[in-house]
Design a protein around this motif. Sequence first.
Motif, short mmCIF file in Angstrom:
data_model
loop_
_atom_site.label_atom_id
_atom_site.label_comp_id
_atom_site.label_asym_id
_atom_site.label_seq_id
_atom_site.Cartn_x
_atom_site.Cartn_y
_atom_site.Cartn_z
N GLU A 48 3.22 2.29 -1.70
CA GLU A 48 3.40 2.95 -2.99
C GLU A 48 2.16 3.72 -3.37
OE1 GLU A 48 5.43 0.09 -5.68
OE2 GLU A 48 4.26 1.19 -7.20
N GLU A 49 1.03 3.05 -3.17
CA GLU A 49 -0.24 3.68 -3.52
C GLU A 49 -0.43 4.95 -2.70
OE1 GLU A 49 -3.53 0.77 -3.48
OE2 GLU A 49 -4.66 2.53 -2.73
N GLU A 93 -0.95 8.75 -3.80
CA GLU A 93 -2.11 9.58 -3.43
C GLU A 93 -1.66 10.96 -3.00
OE1 GLU A 93 -5.38 8.16 -4.41
OE2 GLU A 93 -5.83 9.25 -2.58
N GLN A 140 0.82 -1.22 0.00
CA GLN A 140 0.00 0.00 0.00
C GLN A 140 0.84 1.25 0.00
OE1 GLN A 140 -2.51 -0.24 3.38
NE2 GLN A 140 -3.75 -1.91 2.57
#
Lengths: 695, 837
Positions: free
Chosen positions: A672-673, A677, A670
Motif C-alpha cells: 500500500e505504501e 509513493e 508495504q
Amino acid sequence: MFDSIPFWQRTLTVMVCAAACLLPLAVRAEDETPKRVTYDDHIKSLLRAKCFSCHNADDRKGELDLSSYAATREGGASGEVVVPGDSLNSLLFALVAHTDEPAMPPESPKLAEDSIELIKAWVDGGALENAGSRVARAEPVGLPPELTATPTDAPKSAPMPPRLSLQPLVHTERADVVRALAVSPWSPLLAVAAPKQVLLFHTESLQLLGVLPFPEGMPEVLRFSRNGAVLLAGGGRGGLAGHTVAWNVTTGERLVQLGDELDTVLAADISADHALVALGGPKRVVRVFSADDGRQMYEMRKHVEWIYDVRFSPDAALLASADRSGAVRVSEAWTGDEYLALKGHEPGRVSLAWRADSNLLASCGADGAVRFWEMEKGEQVAKWDAHQGGATSLAFTSDGRLVTCGKDGTTKLWSGQGKLLRTFETLADEPLRTVYCEQSGRVLTGNFVGEVIAWDATSGDRKGRLTNNPPTLQSRVEASQQRLHELQTLIAALAREQRVAEDTAAAAAELAKRHEQLDDAQRRADAARTVARLVERDRDRLDGEIGRIEARVRRLETGLPNLQEAVRRADRSVRELGGDEEVRRLEQQLRTLARRRQGQLNGAKAQLADRQAKRRALQPEIAKAEAELAAASAALETLRAEFEPYRQEVERRQAALAAARASLAAAEAQLEEAEAEVVRWQEELAFARLPTAQE
Amino acid sequence: MNHRLDNANLHILPSAWRWALAVVLTGVLASAGDARGETNRGGPADNAHRIASLVIYPGEIHLTHAGAQQPLVVQATREDGVTLDVTDRVELHVENGQLAHLANATLFADQDGDTRLVARLAGRVAHAAVRIRDTHQPRDLSFRNDVIPVLSKVGCSSGACHGASRGKDGFNLSLLGYDPAGDHFRLTREISGRRINLALPRESLLLEKATGNVPHTGGRLLASGDPHYRMLEAWLREGAPNDAETAAQVDSIKLYPPAAVLEGAGSRQRLRVLATYSDGTRRDVTTLTRFETSNEFAAELDAELDEGAVVRAKGHGEAFLTAHFDVHSVGMRVLTLPADLEFAWPEVPEHNFIDTHVFNKLKKLRIAPSELASDAVFLRRVMLDLCGRLPTADEHRSFVADESSTKRAALIDELLESPEFHDLWVMKWSELLQMRTGPKITKKALMRYYNWLRDQIEGDVPVDRMVYELVAASGGTFAHAPTNFYQSEPEIAKTAENTAQLFLGIRLQCAQCHNHVFDRWTMDDYYGYAAFFARVGRKPGEDPRETVIFNRPAGEMKHPVDKRKMPPRFLGGELADIGEEDRRVVLARWMTAAENPYFARHMANLVWAHFFGQGIVEPVDDVRVSNPPVNPELLDALAARFVEHDFRLKELVRDICNSRTYQLSALPNETNATDEHNFARAKLRRLPAAVMLDVINQVTETTSKFKDVEEGGRAVEIPDGATTNYFLVTFGRSARETVCTCETRREPNLSQALHLINGATVHHKIRQGKVVRRMLEDNKSPAEVAEALYVRCLGRAPTERERTAIDDELAAAEKPREVLHDVFWALLNSQEFLFNH
C-alpha cells in the motif's frame, strides 16, 4: 563571349563565385547579430567575462570603468571610448579589434570574432543602454510591505513554504559539498545549498519540501530573516559574478536580487528589520544595500582579505564581518562606520554568530578556538578550544547554548559558558556547517560529501540523514515504480512459497501419530522400569535380611558353645560348691540363657531358610523384569532415533511456513505504501511541470 | 573582374584569377612545408650524404598497460655525421601484427606478447624489441603522476604564479609540485567548494580559470578540448582522489634522440621523452615535459605542437637542450651546421691530449682553430698567467731570439718553479676560502689561516689533501689553521652550500626551499647533504680570541616539509655509513676520493678557467644538468690526468700551458669568429685587479703599501679580503664575502676608465717611478726610450705608424720627458696593456 572561355576557366569562375557567395552565409549561419544590441542585454555580459577584471569600479585600469553604462560612456584616461554610431573611431572597438594599440585584452587571445562584431554593431547602432524606453529598474525591488511590518517579533504562524516543485534543477553523479545551511528560527524548516538550487527540508520528517532555483550558480550562503519570512541566498559563479537573492518563504517567490559582484558572494545577511542586506566575498569589500529600493547604502573597505562572513546583530544596530586574515570587524549597520576591530584569530575561515541579546558576538576560526567578544569595548571575554585542526561553523540556540563543528569530524554542543554538553557522532567526512533547529530540538550538520545528518540535541541519537543531491522526480517515479513492481513480484513469489509450505499439514499429522507411538513406548518403558525397580527392591530387602540373619546365626553359633561350656562348668561348680545359693542361681541363669540362645539360634536358622527360599523364588522375576526393561528401552530408543530428525524437519517446514506467511504479510503491508509513493511522485512530477510551479 | 577574357590576354591573369591562384598555391605550399618536413631535400648524393646507420628510439619498447602507446623517433645518421629525422619517411612494420599496430608513427598495444619493430630506409634496417604486457589492465589516474605534471607544464605552479612562496590571491601550489600531498589538500579542501566542484566538474574554478572562461590574471592556459584539460576533468569526475601511499614514482626519464647534428637552417628533429615508473610501467610524457635550449641562436625549441616537441636549427653552433619532468632532468646536444658548408680541417699538430679533445670538438663543429700566437704574445701571456707580471726587456729579447724548438716548454718549466707562481694560486684559493677578517675571524686567526694556505701551495701539497684537511678540520682556530674554514659561515645549511659550490662546483641553494627547477637536486638531496654538517660545534678556546671547532655528539637536519630527520647522504650517491666517526671526515673522504665524479672535474675546471678566462663548464661553480661541459671528453681527460698526477697543481698547469690550444692567438679566423665557447682561439681577458696593480707598479718601478704585506710586496700577496684600496675596488677585486667565483668582477665600467685616465694611480706612478728620467739620464734617445717603454709595457716594439706619431710629437715638444710621460700614460691606458691577449 562565354563560348570563347575555355571550360576550365569557366568552371573555376563559377566555383570561386559560388564560394564567395556562400561564404557570408557560412560565417553568419551560426549566430545572428541581434537586431538591436544594447548594453544591458548583450554588451555587459560580454565585457564582464573579458574586461571587468581590470576595468571595474574598484580597479579602473586606465581610469576606465566598464561595469556600468554611465561609466562606460564617461570613458577613461584617453577620453571617451565609445562614439555612438562610429565604431571605427571608438577606442573600445579599435582596441579589441586590434586596429589600435594597446591590444585588448592584454596578454590574452583576441576576442572571438562574433564578440567583436557585437561590439561593433552596438556602437554603430548608437550605443544603446537598453531595449525600448524601459527605465532600468522600473520594478520595485524592495520587499513587500507586509513582510516588513513587525519583523522582530514571533510570527503568528510558523512560516512554511507552500506546495513547491520538488524537481531539482540539477542532479549530479556526485554530490557537492554542503556550502551553506540555514534553519528557520520559527519553523521546522531547513534550507540547504546545492548546485544551482536551494533545497528546503522539513527538519522533523527530513522530507524535501521544495526546490528554489538558483540558476546563477552555486549558492554559498543562506540566511533566514529573523521572523523566518524571508530566505536570503548569496552566491554566483566563482571568479566571475555574484549577487544575493531573497525569497518569500510563505509563497516561494523570488522577491529581490541585490548586488553585482565580480566574484561569487561568500557572505550575506539580512537585517532583522528587513531593511538592509549586506554581502561580501573575494573582492574584499562589504557592500550594504537597502532592501526597500535596492540602492547601495555604503561600502566598507576595511578588510584586506576575502570576506567569509557578515552578520547583522539581532537588534540590527551592528554589522559584524570576518575575513580570511582572521580579522573580525564590527561596524554600525546603517552607516558602515567602524566600531570595533577584534583581533585574535589566525588566518583562515572565520565564522560568526550573535547571541540573541546582541551583546555578545561569537566567532570560531582555523585555530579551532571559539571566542566570545563583548560589544562595549570589543574585548575577548571567553575562549576555548573547540575542535582540533579548525572550527568551521557555529550557531547559537535561542537559550544561549552554542553548537559548533570542526575538522576533527565532530559536532559539539556547549553551554553558554563554554562547558561541553555533548559531542555528537564523528562523521566519516569533514563537517562543514552546523545549525540548531528550535522547533525540533535537533542539531543538523552538513559535510563534505553532501550529507546533512540530524541528531536529537538532548539524547544525541541520530535521527536521520538527507542529501543535497536529491534525485530528479522522473527518477523518483521510476524508482518507486520499480519498487512497486519488485514488491508485486515478491508478493507473487511469496504467495507461491506459502502454498508450497502448506504441505506441511499432512506431515504434521504424521508427526502427531509418531508422537503418540513414542509416548506409548515411553509409557511401556516407564512401567517396565517401575516393575524392575520393585523387584529389585524386594531382592535388596531380602538380601539385606539374609545378611543380617546370617550374621546373627554366625554370632550365635560362635558364642553358643562357649556358653554351654560355661553352663557345664557352672553345674560342676554348683556340685562342687554345694549349697552356695548364689552359685546355684547363677548356674540356673546361665542354663536359662543358654537354652534361650539356643532357641534363638534355631529360630534364626529357620528364618534364614525361609528368606533364602523366598530369595530364590525372586530370581526368575528379576530376570523377567530386566528383560522387559531392556526390550522396552530398546524399542524407545529406536523410535526416538527415527523421531528426532523427522521432528526437526517438520519444525523447519513449519518455521518456513510461518516465515513465508510473515513475509507475505509484511510485503502486503508495504504494498500500500509503495503504491502511495508512486502516486505521490507522479503527482509531484505533474505539479513540477505546471508553469506556475516553476519560478 | 572587368578584364575581358580573350585569348590575347590569357597569359596575363586578371586580378581575380591571381587572387584565386594565390589562395590555391598557398594551400599547396603550406601543406608541403609543414611539420612532416623534409630535412634534406635532394642535395648531391655523394658518399658523405649517404645514410650510414638507422636507429629506432626507444630501442626497447615496453607497453605496460591497457591503451599504452609509444610515439617513435627514427633517426638516420649520414656518413658525415649529420643526423636526419626520418620518422615519417621510413618504412615501419610490426612483425606480429596481432600484438600491436602503428598509426602516425606511434605504436599502439593490442595484445600481450613479444615482437619486433622493423624500420627500413635506403638499404638500412633498424630493429626495436617490443614487449607488451597487461593490456587488460588500465592505468589508474594518479594525482602525483597525472595532475601535478599538468599543473607544472601548463604553468600553474611556476614561480611567477601560484608556485611563488605566497601563491596568488591566497592560492598557493608548491613550486613545480615538490609537495604533492600539500597540493592535493590545497586544491580540494583548503577552501571547500571553491577550487574544485565535484558535482559539476567543468565548473571547477581550476578549469574555468585555466581556460579563461572567467577572468584570470594568469591568462588562458588550456582549451577545453586539450588532452591536459580532459585529464583534469577525468580526475575531477573520479572525485579528485589522492594517491595511495604505494603510488608509483618516476624512476628516470630518457630523452630521444640522445643527440643530433642538424644541417641547414630550419631542419628539424622531433623529440620524445619516456618516463619509467617504479611499478615497471612506462609512459611517453613529452607533452608534460619542460624543455629549454641553452643557445637560441643555434637551435630553438618548438613545443607548442600538441603532440610533442621539435628542435629546429637556426645558426651555426651548438645548443644543449634540457628536458625537465618531475624531479628529473636530462639533456642532449644539438650541433647545427649551415647547409652546403665547405670546410677543410687545417693541418695542425697536436701537442698533447688537450689538443686532441679540443680539436675533435672543433672538427665536429666545422671550426678551425686560430693560428699559433707569436713568441712575444706567448711570452707575455704565460708570464701573466703563471707569475702575474710582465716579462722584462731582457727576458723578452732573449726569448724571442732563442732558436730552440722547445723554448716554450722550457720557459713553462722555469716559471713553474718561480716563487711568483705560488702567489697567484694562493690568491685564488684565498678568494675561494673567503679569507678575510670579520666578526668571527680575527687578524691573528686569519694570518694563521693564510700562512697555512701558503705552506700548502708552496709545498705543492696535493689539492685533495688540502681540501680533506679543510673539510675535516677540528681544533682551535689558532692551533689548527684549517678550522678557520668553518668560521666564515655559522649556519649549517649555508656551510653545506658553500662546500658544494667550492669543492664540487654545484650550486645547491635553490633546493633549500623546493626541488631545483633546472637541475636534478631535490630537497631530499639538499638536506641529506647538509646533514653532514649538522654536528659542527663551536666553543671558545683557552684563548678568548680562539674558537674551537669540534664534532658534537648529536645534531640532526630536519626536512622542512615533513620534519623527518635526514640521514647524511652523499650528493647523487648513497647513504653514508657514519658509524662513530665525525660526519665531516666521512664526507671529506668521499669528496676527495679519486672516484668522486665531481671533485677532480671541478678542480681541473678551476685551473682551466684561470688560463682560458672561462671554464669548460661555465660558470665554473655552476655544474648542472642544464649547464653541461662544452667538451665533456676534455673535462674527463683533464680530471683523469689530475688524478693521475695525484692532484698536484703544477703538473696539470704544465699540461695546459704546453697545449697548442693554450698557445693559440686571440685573432679570429673566418670559421671561428662567432664561436665563444670552444677554445678555438685565445680569449681577451682583462687583468685581474691585483695583477693589474702589480703590473703597473712593475713597469713604473714603484710600489704600493698594503696592510700585512712587507715593503715592496705585491697586491697579489694581500692576505685579507677586507684590505683594499680604491684601485682594487674599482677593478673588481674580490672582497671574499662569498665563495662564488663571480665575486671577482672583470667587466669594464666607467669608473675604471676614468680612474686610469684621470686618476692618481697612473699619473703619480709614472712620475714617482722616474723611469723615463732614468732612461734619459742613461743617454737613451727619446725615440729609444719610447721603444723601451713599448717593450716594457706591451712586449713589442712600436709599429711604423706609432713610431711616426711619437716622433712627430717629440719633434714638436720642448721637453721630451713630458712627451714620453704622455706616451707612458697612453700605454698604461691602452687595451693592449690592460688585457691579457
